[in-house]
Write an enzyme that holds these catalytic residues in place. Structure first.
Site, short mmCIF file in Angstrom:
data_model
loop_
_atom_site.label_atom_id
_atom_site.label_comp_id
_atom_site.label_asym_id
_atom_site.label_seq_id
_atom_site.Cartn_x
_atom_site.Cartn_y
_atom_site.Cartn_z
N GLY A 46 -10.72 -11.87 26.22
CA GLY A 46 -10.23 -12.53 25.01
C GLY A 46 -10.88 -13.89 24.84
O GLY A 46 -11.18 -14.59 25.82
N LEU A 70 -7.79 -18.94 21.37
CA LEU A 70 -7.55 -20.27 21.93
C LEU A 70 -7.26 -20.19 23.42
O LEU A 70 -7.71 -21.03 24.19
CB LEU A 70 -6.38 -20.94 21.22
CG LEU A 70 -6.74 -21.66 19.94
CD1 LEU A 70 -5.54 -22.41 19.41
CD2 LEU A 70 -7.88 -22.62 20.17
N ALA A 71 -6.53 -19.18 23.84
CA ALA A 71 -6.23 -19.06 25.27
C ALA A 71 -7.50 -18.71 26.06
O ALA A 71 -7.85 -19.40 27.01
CB ALA A 71 -5.15 -18.01 25.49
N ARG A 116 13.50 -18.59 9.33
CA ARG A 116 12.65 -17.43 9.07
C ARG A 116 13.37 -16.10 9.22
O ARG A 116 13.29 -15.24 8.36
CB ARG A 116 11.46 -17.42 10.05
CG ARG A 116 10.37 -18.37 9.68
CD ARG A 116 9.23 -18.25 10.67
NE ARG A 116 8.22 -19.29 10.40
CZ ARG A 116 7.14 -19.48 11.15
NH1 ARG A 116 6.94 -18.72 12.21
NH2 ARG A 116 6.29 -20.41 10.84
N HIS A 151 4.53 -10.82 12.54
CA HIS A 151 3.70 -12.02 12.63
C HIS A 151 3.31 -12.39 14.05
O HIS A 151 2.16 -12.68 14.34
CB HIS A 151 4.48 -13.16 11.98
CG HIS A 151 3.73 -14.45 11.90
ND1 HIS A 151 2.51 -14.55 11.28
CD2 HIS A 151 4.04 -15.70 12.35
CE1 HIS A 151 2.09 -15.81 11.36
NE2 HIS A 151 2.98 -16.52 12.01
N GLU A 187 -0.51 -15.73 23.83
CA GLU A 187 0.50 -14.83 23.28
C GLU A 187 0.72 -13.60 24.17
O GLU A 187 1.76 -12.95 24.10
CB GLU A 187 0.09 -14.39 21.86
CG GLU A 187 1.20 -13.66 21.10
CD GLU A 187 0.78 -13.21 19.69
OE1 GLU A 187 -0.27 -13.64 19.22
OE2 GLU A 187 1.53 -12.42 19.09
N ARG A 246 9.85 -17.90 18.00
CA ARG A 246 8.90 -19.00 18.16
C ARG A 246 9.00 -19.98 17.01
O ARG A 246 9.15 -19.57 15.86
CB ARG A 246 7.48 -18.46 18.24
CG ARG A 246 6.43 -19.53 18.40
CD ARG A 246 5.05 -18.96 18.57
NE ARG A 246 4.56 -18.28 17.38
CZ ARG A 246 4.13 -18.90 16.28
NH1 ARG A 246 4.15 -20.22 16.20
NH2 ARG A 246 3.69 -18.21 15.24
#
Lengths: 639, 246, 214
Positions: free
Chosen positions: A41, A44-45, A331, A402, A426, A436
């Site tokens: 991956g 960002l991680a 939400r 989402h 994630e 979240r």
């Protein structure tokens, strides 16, 4: 229970991470050069972990299914990234950020992990700024902050509506620096199809070269999964069409426990489905609800144009049901209320699966200019996609899958239950509990990759400094490769009649209707059966054209959908087990008299970590008790 | 709605491709262009044919994966959008639509409409970064940045690396892409330190990869889905000259 | 230094610098041509003689000739590289709205080269003694040439093409040199447009007047 040792350092909450860093074992620079790490991956991680590990001196192999690491779906995050900088002098602190996250997560996340994420959030902002990420600034040249997601402080750093893109490009640039130094080797257009375990430790992966179809072996001393969530299980979601949990799923099947899979966040304001061929739903920022009023017609099947429906025939159902918060309810509440109206037959559009988000009153009151200044680019994007202008008529919106709070179970060191296998971003479960908060995803995923994993992985690799490069010509690799090849062979030889996408769409519908915004026992049990049947149908009637040894997008999709049937089973199993309502998980059996979520702390204040015991076999539940020593557990109330 | 699609089909990088015509009546005006291709693919798969391969991922205009040459325009006839945001309502019933992959020596065709854009990564690897290690950053407020410069940097940094600029340019030049990256860093104090090495290395790599030369036609700017300006190219030129002179 | 000339950006820099130099020279040449309108051949011939004999001008002449050659050569090299950069053309012609003239610089440039070869044969090579002719009476030679209708038409055509070339060249040179600015570039573009129309028009009008005066 022996499996779940969360390895939380003792001592006061605020000192745990400092203590860990001070006492953890280290790998000296000369030895780091001899060690290899696989990172799967490049979001960002993944990109942050790969570059940070490269900087430390490890040899990193980084994989992504896209043509370039810069396209990972972190790129699509809009709102911002939180940090406890307190630049606004409004009383923010690490503790407050931690508190908001635990509370927002409805008390289903692990205290120590959340606190640490809040703690490193400031370092993340410093690092991105140093990397040249163009966060918004004020005229004094300092970074600007905004308030996001209903918290009481302004702690969100942002770059217009493209914060995810800018952070990802920052991480991608640092990744490129390590590639140029030869410390990271990039493997793009590769999909991880199996995890290789040797002597109980994660030692490699099997990948498919998506261009040539070649099956490849890659070994390393440790494997890091940074592969995101499973939100595309609903088929239509705000995620990229190729986002998938298959890599994490392979690890799960090889022994990594999967935690809280039923915790999936549904975002209330996305552009609804416009046609049957639609492959994804586009998010419209939550901020629109500050000025837009949500309504449906009072009469079922009212086909008049929304502008022609007079005030007395409109049902502003959020304002009606929640007079105090009105359109600004959280939400999950907004999503469930929209679903309730549409299910009752009041939805608008041809599909009946949409509600109006109307700016008429705001425009009349504040003027078109003011609205344009606030939401101009969002209105433009809406018009590009739908062809109608929100200045002229109401937007149509509907909830969409989402983000997945659940994921691979990890301990404090972000290691899964397979030694040497880590999960970050994630793809793990640890920080967001059952729900979240906005702008905390970018924060967590970057923190994991840049500031946490590089410390914790050393603690494991310290034992491996004498382990030479792992050879790939071993029985374990042979077996893993054979498994992969057999499965692909089996998939492509079905030669049925239905497309992969049609199965995914049907699975998505089942999950959306029965394991989406609200769940009940009967529905979940039905879904379990339907998924089982659909899976059988898939394995008998799916049509995959083309060959194995070529670029074959249908084959790629088929492998992912095949895994999704199993993910679905686990999600439903978890949702059935958790008979309480908490955060995004709403069990209809567990609600208050006025229809609000009712948590059951006495019986469910634990992480449900599931052990895979074999194809179609009962899942085994492991519980990690959640202990809150630093925060008072309350009923999450917004009234 | 019915459309006549002429699509470039090429089995792999080495095979010779050709245009194949599909009379497709499963389109509708509310579909996006890619959804129309998805629908076409469904019919092809059901007939046992190979579907048209094309790249796409986020389908919301930000990842930069999609991109094809449609009726003489990169990303189709609507300005300032990616292919995934192109709607079928811009096409007429019965219209012929010619769909081609990006054409450039530096972007070889992989299959059908998919091209290899690794050349962009190589340019970025050559110097598109600020050399700072994790943990060594000062407080984010230690270096204030002029707001208008930060805003300009943002306008440059929104490039999605889709390759439209190369596809649009009659010379297949990558200058808009490279200039956007160089500009972003040149505008920041922390990026200035290695600005000279960066611009030289990136230009050198760009040239080696076989992109064409910029002749200031402005086609890149006209087609860029993120409206990146050729002012960046002028800035790149300045940066380059000053790097060469000093 | 070799790498400076070598990179794509450097080559364009050279194109722009010499292009601007040629643009300036064109204005000088136009000034010179104005003398042709006089009935008296003396001023023009004197000026021509001055241009031929003054040592400083001699130096400039070498630079100028070098400028022509390099501008042409570099232009051709860049164009060949550009053709190579897209080995497979699109089937559908590009529809992107861009400046018409910017698309055809190599062709307008090519026509200008042909014009220059003829022009040099008529005047400059005479001066150098490479071609036979009357060194002392360029005025007469010019007047004589413009009595030929075919020559006039070719001359007018060439300047029309030059106008096209300049239309893109002027502002493009500034862009290449890094001079693009939100507030100044529109002015530069406007001046470029004026220049590209007025200067070639000046040459053309002189030629037409000469034709009719004889």
């Amino acid at each position: 229970m022996t499996k779940l040792n969360s390895k939380i350092p003792d001592g006061p909450l605020a000192e745990k991470w400092t203590k860990f860093k001070a006492t953890t074992r280290l790998v000296n620079p000369a030895n780091k050069k001899k060690l290899e790490i696989i990172v799967v991956g490049t979001g960002l991680a993944g990109a942050s972990a790969a570059s940070a590990l490269g900087e430390l001196g490890y040899n990193v192999k980084n994989f992504c299914y896209q043509d370039t690491p810069r396209r990972a779906h972190s790129v699509a995050a809009q709102g911002g990234i939180n940090a406890a900088k307190n630049y606004k002098n409004d009383g923010d602190s690490v503790y407050r950020l931690f508190y908001d996250m635990v509370k927002g997560g409805d008390y289903r996340s692990r205290e120590a992990n959340v606190y640490r994420t809040a703690e490193v959030s400031n370092d993340v902002i410093d690092h991105y700024t140093a990397l040249g990420v163009p966060f918004a600034r004020d005229y004094g040249g300092n970074l600007d902050n905004r308030s996001f997601g209903g918290v009481q402080v302004s702690r969100t750093f942002y770059a217009k509506g493209q914060t995810g893109q800018q952070c990802l490009l920052g991480a991608y640039s640092s990744l490129n620096r390590q590639i140029s130094k030869g410390k990271v080797t990039m493997y793009s257009r590769r999909e991880m199809l199996e995890l290789v375990i040797i002597d109980g430790k994660a030692r490699g992966i099997i990948t498919r070269n998506l261009v040539s179809g070649e099956i490849e072996r890659h070994s390393a001393h440790a494997v890091v999964l940074a592969t995101g969530g499973y939100g595309t299980i609903y088929y239509l979601s705000t995620l990229a069409v190729n986002s998938n949990p298959s890599a994490a799923w392979k690890a799960h099947k090889k022994g990594a426990l999967f935690a809280n899979p039923s915790f999936v966040q549904i975002h209330p304001t996305s552009i609804p489905q416009l046609n049957d061929y639609q492959a994804k739903l586009t998010l419209m920022s939550e901020s629109l609800r500050n000025d837009g009023r949500i309504w449906v017609p009072k009469t079922k099947g009212d086909k008049r144009h929304p502008n022609e429906i007079p005030e007395e025939d409109r049902d502003y159902y959020l304002e009606r049901r929640y007079p105090a918060f009105g359109n600004l309810v959280p939400r999950d509440v907004a999503s469930r209320a929209a679903k309730e109206r549409c299910d009752a037959g009041y939805g608008v559009s041809e599909t009946g699966l949409a509600v109006n988000l109307d700016f008429r009153d705001a425009i009349n009151k504040q003027g078109k200019k003011a609205i344009e200044n606030k939401y101009g680019n969002l209105f433009e994007m809406y018009e590009t996609i739908t062809g109608t202008s929100p200045y002229e008529e109401p937007m149509r919106i509907y909830p969409a899958g989402h983000y997945t709070m659940g994921g691979l179970w990890v301990d404090y060191e972000l290691m899964t239950t397979i030694p040497g296998l880590y999960a970050i971003g994630e793809s793990n479960f640890s920080d967001h509990g059952a729900n979240r908060l906005g702008a905390s995803s970018l924060m967590q995923t970057s923190g994991d990759g840049y500031f946490i994993l590089p410390y914790t992985i050393g603690n494991y690799l310290a034992d491996d400094i004498r382990t030479p490069i792992i050879p790939t010509d071993t029985k374990e690799f042979d077996d893993a490769e054979k498994e992969v090849k057999d499965r692909l062979e089996k998939l492509i030889s079905i030669k049925g009649k239905q497309t992969v996408t049609s199965f995914h769409r049907r699975l998505g519908k089942i999950m959306w209707n029965h394991a989406g915004m609200s769940r009940n026992e009967q529905g979940l049990k039905e879904a379990l059966q339907m998924v089982k049947e659909l899976k059988e149908e898939f394995w008998n009637d799916v049509m995959i054209p083309g060959e194995l040894e070529e670029l074959n997008q249908e084959l790629e999709k088929a492998g992912r959908v095949a895994d999704y049937f199993d993910v679905a089973r686990l999600m439903i199993t978890d949702a059935l087990n958790r008979t309480e309502s908490c955060g995004a998980h709403f069990r209809e059996e567990s609600q208050t008299e006025d229809g609000e979520a009712k948590r059951d702390d006495a019986n469910f204040m634990y992480v449900a970590a599931w052990e895979y015991t074999g194809e179609n076999k009962e899942y085994k539940l492991h519980k990690e008790a959640l202990i809150y020593e630093n925060i008072e557990v309350k009923v999450r109330s917004y009234k | 709605m019915k459309v006549k699609l002429k699509i470039w089909r090429q089995k792999n990088a080495v095979s010779k491709g050709k245009f194949v015509t599909y009379d497709f009546d499963g389109a509708s005006p509310e579909m996006s262009f890619l959804e129309m291709l998805d629908a076409l693919n469904t019919t092809l798969i059901q007939k046992g044919d190979n579907p048209v391969a094309f790249d796409s991922d986020c389908r919301e205009g930000i990842c930069g994966a999609c991109g094809m040459y449609i009726n003489g325009y990169p990303n189709g006839p609507v300005k300032g959008i990616t292919t995934c945001h192109l709607s079928m309502r811009y096409f007429k019933d019965g219209q012929t639509i010619v769909v081609e992959p990006w054409r450039a020596k530096a972007f070889p065709v992989v299959k059908d409409l998919i091209v290899d854009r690794m050349a962009f990564d190589k340019i970025q690897t050559a110097g598109g970064f600020i050399s700072t290690n994790v943990g060594s950053a000062p407080d984010a407020h230690a270096i204030p940045v002029n707001k208008s410069k930060a805003d300009d940097a943002f306008d440059s940094s929104i490039c999605i690396g889709c390759g439209t600029c190369v596809a649009a340019c009659k010379n297949a030049s990558a200058m808009l892409f490279v200039s956007a990256k160089v500009s972003q860093y040149a505008l920041f104090p922390q990026g200035k330190i290695e600005a000279k090495e960066r611009v030289k290395a990136m230009i050198q790599t760009m040239d080696e990869l076989g992109f064409g030369n910029c002749t200031n036609t402005g086609a890149c700017e006209a087609q860029c889905p993120k409206n990146i300006s050729i002012i960046n190219i002028a800035r790149l030129n300045r940066e380059y000259f000053s790097a060469k002179i000093n | 230094m070799s790498s400076f000339l070598g990179s794509s950006v450097s080559k364009k820099f050279v194109m722009a610098i010499f292009g601007l130099f040629l643009i300036v020279f064109l204005l000088v040449h136009l000034g010179l041509n104005l003398f042709l309108l006089s009935d008296n051949p003396e001023p023009f011939n004197k000026a021509a003689h001055f241009m031929a004999s003054n040592p400083i001008v001699k130096v400039f002449e070498i630079v100028l000739m070098g400028g022509f050659l390099i501008h042409m050569l570099w232009g051709i090299i860049l164009q060949i590289q550009n053709w190579i950069a897209r080995p497979v053309q699109y089937k559908q012609m590009a529809q992107t709205q861009i400046s018409f003239f910017s698309k055809y610089m190599i062709y307008t440039g090519g026509i200008i080269i042909i014009f220059l070869l003829i022009h040099f044969t008529n005047f400059y090579f005479v001066k150098l003694g490479l071609v036979e002719g009357d060194h002392e009476n360029f005025y007469g030679m010019a007047h004589e040439l413009f009595t030929i209708p075919a020559y006039l038409i070719f001359y007018l055509f060439s300047f029309l093409i030059l106008s096209f070339h300049l239309n893109h060249a002027f502002q493009s040179a500034f862009q290449t040199l890094g001079l693009n600015h939100n507030s100044y570039t529109p002015t530069i573009k406007f001046i470029g447009l004026l220049y590209s129309i007025l200067v070639p028009a000046g040459f053309a009008i002189i030629a037409i007047l000469l034709y009719f005066s004889n």
